[in-house]
Design a protein around this motif. Structure first.
Motif, PDB file in Angstrom:
ATOM      1  N   VAL A 124      -7.753   8.626  12.077  1.00 50.18           N
ATOM      2  CA  VAL A 124      -7.008   9.454  11.143  1.00 50.18           C
ATOM      3  C   VAL A 124      -7.783  10.708  10.789  1.00 50.18           C
ATOM      4  O   VAL A 124      -7.204  11.785  10.676  1.00 50.18           O
TER       5      VAL A 124
ATOM      6  N   PHE B 271       1.602   5.197  -2.621  1.00 52.31           N
ATOM      7  CA  PHE B 271       1.543   6.591  -2.205  1.00 52.31           C
ATOM      8  C   PHE B 271       2.809   7.351  -2.512  1.00 52.31           C
ATOM      9  O   PHE B 271       2.835   8.558  -2.394  1.00 52.31           O
TER      10      PHE B 271
ATOM     11  N   ALA C 239      -4.638   4.529  17.669  1.00 58.61           N
ATOM     12  CA  ALA C 239      -3.313   4.899  17.188  1.00 58.61           C
ATOM     13  C   ALA C 239      -3.393   5.821  15.985  1.00 58.61           C
ATOM     14  O   ALA C 239      -2.395   6.421  15.607  1.00 58.61           O
ATOM     15  N   GLY C 240      -4.550   5.940  15.373  1.00 61.06           N
ATOM     16  CA  GLY C 240      -4.693   6.895  14.296  1.00 61.06           C
ATOM     17  C   GLY C 240      -4.326   6.353  12.940  1.00 61.06           C
ATOM     18  O   GLY C 240      -3.935   7.105  12.058  1.00 61.06           O
ATOM     19  N   VAL C 241      -4.455   5.054  12.744  1.00 55.83           N
ATOM     20  CA  VAL C 241      -4.067   4.458  11.473  1.00 55.83           C
ATOM     21  C   VAL C 241      -5.292   4.360  10.576  1.00 55.83           C
ATOM     22  O   VAL C 241      -6.342   3.930  11.036  1.00 55.83           O
ATOM     23  N   PRO C 242      -5.171   4.794   9.318  1.00 59.01           N
ATOM     24  CA  PRO C 242      -6.319   4.589   8.433  1.00 59.01           C
ATOM     25  C   PRO C 242      -6.519   3.104   8.190  1.00 59.01           C
ATOM     26  O   PRO C 242      -5.569   2.347   8.291  1.00 59.01           O
TER      27      PRO C 242
ATOM     28  N   VAL D 276      -8.235   4.519  -0.354  1.00 56.63           N
ATOM     29  CA  VAL D 276      -7.174   3.827   0.378  1.00 56.63           C
ATOM     30  C   VAL D 276      -7.678   2.497   0.902  1.00 56.63           C
ATOM     31  O   VAL D 276      -7.017   1.461   0.778  1.00 56.63           O
TER      32      VAL D 276
ATOM     33  N   TYR E 216       1.063   7.568   8.579  1.00 58.82           N
ATOM     34  CA  TYR E 216       0.266   6.560   9.271  1.00 58.82           C
ATOM     35  C   TYR E 216       0.233   5.242   8.523  1.00 58.82           C
ATOM     36  O   TYR E 216       0.203   4.182   9.122  1.00 58.82           O
TER      37      TYR E 216
ATOM     38  N   ILE F 162      -6.487   0.181  16.703  1.00 59.31           N
ATOM     39  CA  ILE F 162      -5.966   0.800  15.485  1.00 59.31           C
ATOM     40  C   ILE F 162      -6.525   2.204  15.346  1.00 59.31           C
ATOM     41  O   ILE F 162      -5.828   3.139  14.938  1.00 59.31           O
TER      42      ILE F 162
ATOM     43  N   PHE G  28      -6.317  -1.183  -0.117  1.00 61.15           N
ATOM     44  CA  PHE G  28      -5.814  -2.050   0.942  1.00 61.15           C
ATOM     45  C   PHE G  28      -6.547  -3.386   0.925  1.00 61.15           C
ATOM     46  O   PHE G  28      -5.943  -4.456   1.083  1.00 61.15           O
TER      47      PHE G  28
ATOM     48  N   LEU H 280       0.827  -1.201   0.000  1.00 61.33           N
ATOM     49  CA  LEU H 280       0.000   0.000   0.000  1.00 61.33           C
ATOM     50  C   LEU H 280       0.859   1.248   0.000  1.00 61.33           C
ATOM     51  O   LEU H 280       0.543   2.234  -0.680  1.00 61.33           O
TER      52      LEU H 280
END
Lengths: 181, 298, 528
Positions: C307, B79, C299-302, C414, B99, C296, C418, B75
């Motif tokens: 996020v 970017f 912790a701020g992860v997309p 995103v 992140y 998750i 993913f 991923l």
């Protein structure tokens, strides 16, 4: 250098291109378990380092049995070490090979009458290649390792198949000499 | 060859670039140590061999961790601008990238946690602490670049560096480049900051219970990570690249300097590494803030 | 009902009321079906009362009623926490701050108005005094000494409520006051407290990283996130305010879910210490899955919600060029990775401890709130537009022009990419040579022969030792124990002084009597 003293069937003829590709990869990248079991291990650092450089053939030392292909039994094997060697061998993942260094693994070497070392390694774990000497020089070590590559190239069956086939026989030998396995 | 096929094969191309770096890197290290070294495609052979071996697993979290590691690493590749193609871009590129870079290590960490091996746990705890250490100067550099450029989008950062070599950020913001390079060594897990692996101390740390295809996936993750780290440096500080050859050469020059530094240094302990990261690069980055951004940072 | 009408009329009150009521329903559902038998009825009744008090607090514009309800909320929290010894610090700090609030209320009434909007018009000091309880309630330095004791000592049935709603009352108060009197806020006050909140966030993260108890780690994590929300609300920047409110919602969901899981484990095993728990994932896979999603997000992860909220808050700070503050909060964010991983590793993954054993999965009705919070947190990240508009409506802002648009489709793309990559990884994994599953006892032990003792082969104590060693001095300074000790000794010395006055010996009393008589005669002479 002796062959494995048992009668094994030849590996199934699998001619697919993926299997050939995998075999080529397995031949050219062989990871040894960096486990120096006995005094023969003193010949391993010279083989790995700059003068004899085994990495140019694709060998590399690895830290754990889970990641390794080849287990080197370097020299005499006391009972204490044998227990752990069997545990490490069973942690390794197929296809895996065992190389017996030095004369102690073949017939006990010059510790043949000791009360605490074993005389025939192939009674307890299957051995693919023996390298004669006490201890073998780096050139001999390299020749032995290249012999493993030849065996893979010729698609000869490895010791792990024999271990699977005659598991009970091996376990009984191990139990006779160790208290718990 | 553009369009959809490029998008689909971008991770493969990145993987091959990463593998070539690993191979050339090992060879350079070997030559520094006055020996021949393995063939150039050795890491590729290693990966194929690993994918063809048997493997064991400890549960579904172990499996999931390895999937997350591979998917997260791939991923990131989407970017980072590749030569003259900015694949996925928006207003908040750089921040989201920070992140997303964390997804793959998180996956690996979850997988190793279920392996239940204390060696693995120690390795992961060291890796996380090192991440806490190097994230401080890294964030300072990223914030400095964002404020200097006025935007967090890669398109703007790249276009601010066009128009000749003198416009590259590595010459306009040299302090930031030094700090970022310093941080990159720890991010890629190379000497002297490879406490995370530490083969002789903790039996290769997190990778201790991985075998076969799981270890193969981790190798692929490492190769993709090498690519991502070098490509980020090129895009942040060396103005991106107009063609594939230029891109590869720029990335390789960064990697070459990194390898030469890392080949001659020994490993540092975690506490010293974190303490170092919290003092020296932070001071440099702070001076960089004052010099390049002025007093408006407060 | 008048209350409902009042709430519906006021947008800010509506936002907070919806959140509080939703939380109360979910929490009660969990508590009733979680298998905790004792004390649930009393706790539920008192929590219901507390919820009503809070609803009225959200709705009111009258300054005196606000103060009274705030006091009631403080006392109810003290009651529900059920641990007088440990909650005393909280009570003293809150009451002292509310004393100042009372002064501010009195001065405003004397100025001539009963409306909250007029608090700042008396003078800026009035505003600061009125806001003091908000600062204390949020646990910002130098008022952070009560947080650890209250959270760890509190009744476990109440700690979820404490962390999700009560800990953030200060943020509500700040919003209520500042939104109505924004021009009158002294800049120095804002500046100081933003940086104090930053240091609090970093301090709390360090304490959470070094803690050995799950409840303690989560409570310090709460403090750190609340400090972040507090600072972004204090900034009064459009993006930061929206981010703060969305983070309020997100954080409430996260802490609700995480505390529910930990409280359930406490109810079944009696402990929440890391080194005594392990390997709960084998019997509780769904709890683990939702806990992982919430972690998750924390912790701020997309693609989870963290996020979005954090992005808005960072953008607000960057717009105002407060880079140092961004740095502090980012460090706190990275630290959150560490303690989230520790929670996952030591409670759910890791090795089973024979003394504790394993726990069965939660009842379906008890796990429903946990699932809902994980799902909503995911929606905040993947489909965030409705939530952002909800927050903007609460603040009275119009988001017609999306200048703060992160590109809502961005996160969606995103997530889709993913997902496709994970699918590829799974398909490749299935096509490669078969793997097999092995039991716990087969692990690499570096030639230590442990197959029978393998239960002790585990690393779960002092997990982050190097960082804890490094940050020890910093943490100790800002824990203000030295200040508390100094005050204690000072007051004890004064007490000794006073104790000398009535020590009980007859000589001294005789001396007092004679000196009082002499003084009286003397004065009589002078005043003649």
């Amino acid at each position: 250098m002796a062959e494995c003293p048992t009668n094994m069937e030849v590996a199934k003829e699998n001619n697919s291109i993926l299997r050939a590709f995998a075999d080529w990869a397995r031949k050219n990248s062989i990871w040894l378990l960096h486990y120096c079991t006995g005094c023969g291990a003193i010949e391993l650092p010279p083989t790995m380092t700059a003068r004899f450089d085994m990495t140019r053939y694709g060998f590399a030392p690895m830290a754990t049995p889970r990641q390794a292909d080849v287990l080197l039994i370097t020299g005499y094997l006391s009972l204490k070490t044998l227990k752990r060697v069997i545990w490490s061998y069973e942690l390794m993942q197929a296809p895996k090979y065992v190389i017996g260094f030095g004369s102690c693994t073949m017939n006990g070497g010059h510790y043949w009458d000791s009360y605490i070392t074993i005389n025939r390694l192939s009674d307890y774990i299957p051995v693919d290649i023996y390298i004669a000497g006490c201890m073998p020089r780096p050139e001999a070590v390299l020749t032995g390792m290249l012999e493993i590559k030849e065996r893979i190239k010729k698609k000869l069956p490895g010791g792990w198949l024999d271990y699977e086939k005659r598991y009970d026989w091996y376990k009984e030998n191990q139990r006779k000499i160790l208290s718990d396995v | 060859m553009n369009g959809v096929w490029f998008l689909v094969f971008l991770p493969f191309i990145a993987f091959l670039i990463g593998i070539s770096f690993m191979g050339i890197g090992t060879r350079i290290v070997a030559r520094i140590q006055r020996r021949y070294g393995p063939p150039l495609i050795q890491p590729f052979i290693d990966v194929i061999k690993l994918l063809s071996k048997d493997s064991i697993s400890y549960g579904w979290v172990f499996d999931m961790g390895v999937w997350m590691a591979l998917a997260g690493a791939a991923l990131v590749v989407y970017f980072v601008p590749f030569a003259d193609n900015v694949v996925l871009s928006g207003k908040a590129d750089v921040v989201v990238l920070m992140y997303i870079l964390a997804i793959a290590p998180l996956g690996m960490a979850l997988g190793t946690a279920q392996a239940k091996n204390p060696y693995a746990s120690i390795g992961i705890s060291r890796a996380l602490m090192l991440m806490l250490g190097y994230d401080l100067p890294l964030v300072m550099v990223i914030l400095g670049i964002i404020t200097y450029t006025g935007s967090a989008s890669f398109v703007d950062i790249l276009s601010a560096q066009q128009g000749g070599i003198a416009n590259w950020y590595i010459f306009r913001l040299p302090l930031f480049a030094i700090v970022y390079f310093w941080v990159m060594i720890a991010e890629m897990g190379k000497h002297p900051f490879d406490v995370l692996i530490a083969p002789s101390e903790i039996a290769s740390g997190p990778m201790v219970e991985f075998s076969g295809k799981y270890l193969g996936y981790l190798f692929i993750y490492m190769a993709l990570h090498y690519y991502a780290a070098c490509a980020l440096f090129v895009n942040f500080f060396m103005g991106g690249a107009a063609s594939f050859i230029e891109f590869y050469l720029k990335m390789f020059s960064v990697f070459f300097v990194l390898i030469c530094i890392s080949a001659v240094m020994a490993r540092t302990t975690t506490q010293r590494a974190v303490y170092m990261y919290w003092t020296k690069p932070v001071v440099l980055a702070f001076i960089g803030w004052l010099v390049y951004l002025g007093w408006r940072i407060f | 009902m008048i209350l409902l009408d009042m709430i519906k009329a006021d947008n800010l009150a509506f936002f907070f009321s919806v959140l509080t009521i939703g939380f109360f329903v979910a929490n009660t559902l969990f508590l009733v079906f979680s298998g905790i038998k004792k004390g649930i009825l009393l706790n539920t009744i008192l929590s219901l009362f507390l919820t009503f008090v809070l609803l009225m607090l959200y709705a009111t514009h009258n300054i005196v009623i606000f103060f009274a309800l705030w006091e009631m909320a403080t006392w109810l929290t003290y009651l529900l926490a059920n641990n007088p010894r440990k909650s005393s610090k909280y009570l003293w700090a809150s009451l002292l701050a509310e004393f100042f609030m009372l002064i501010a209320v009195a001065r405003t009434v004397a100025y001539g108005s009963y409306d909250i909007a007029m608090v700042g018009y008396v003078d800026p000091l009035n505003l600061v005094m009125f806001c003091l309880p908000f600062i204390v309630k949020s646990g910002i330095l130098p008022f952070n000494f009560w947080v650890a004791d209250l959270y760890t000592g509190s009744d476990k049935r109440f700690v979820t409520y404490l962390s999700a709603i009560i800990g953030k009352l200060g943020v509500f108060g700040l919003l209520r006051v500042f939104l109505l009197s924004s021009g009158l806020v002294p800049g120095l006050f804002v500046y100081t407290f933003i940086y104090l909140a930053g240091i609090t966030a970093v301090w709390a993260t360090f304490k959470a990283v070094g803690s050995e108890d799950a409840i303690e780690a989560l409570s310090f994590s709460s403090l750190s996130q609340v400090a972040f929300i507090f600072a972004s609300v204090l900034l009064m920047n459009k993006s930061a305010l929206i981010g703060g409110l969305v983070h309020y919602l997100n954080h409430m969901l996260i802490k609700m879910g995480m505390f529910m899981a930990v409280v359930y484990i406490w109810a079944r095993t009696g402990t929440t210490e890391f080194r005594r728990l392990g390997d709960f994932v084998s019997k509780m896979p769904f709890t683990f899955l939702f806990f992982l999603m919430l972690g998750i997000s924390l912790a701020g992860v997309p693609p989870m919600g963290g996020v979005i909220s954090k992005w808005f808050m960072y953008e607000g700070f960057i717009e105002e060029s407060k880079l140092l503050a961004v740095l502090l909060f980012f460090v706190a964010g990275v630290g959150s990775f560490l303690y989230v991983y520790r929670l996952l590793h030591s409670i759910f993954l890791g090795r089973k401890k024979p003394s504790i054993g394993l726990v069965n999965e939660m009842n379906i009705l008890a796990i429903l709130p946990l699932a809902a919070s994980a799902l909503i947190s995911f929606l905040i990240g993947a489909y965030s537009r409705p939530f952002i508009h909800f927050a903007a409506k609460a603040l009275g802002m119009d988001l017609a022009e999306p200048h703060t648009d992160i590109g809502f489709a961005y996160i969606g793309i995103v997530s889709a990419v993913f997902g496709a990559l994970i699918l590829f990884a799974v398909v490749l994994w299935l096509l490669l040579p078969r793997h097999r599953y092995v039991p716990d006892s087969e692990g690499y032990t570096a030639a230590a022969y442990l197959p029978k003792d393998i239960e002790h082969w585990d690393y779960s104590y002092n997990f982050y030792a190097p960082v804890v060693r490094l940050g020890d001095k910093f943490v100790r300074i800002f824990s203000l124990d030295w200040l508390a000790r100094f005050w204690k000794e000072y007051i004890a010395a004064i007490g000794e002084l006073f104790r000398g006055i009535y020590s009980g010996s007859l000589n001294l009393y005789g001396f007092y009597l004679i000196s009082v008589i002499v003084l009286a005669l003397f004065l009589k002479e002078i005043l003649k």
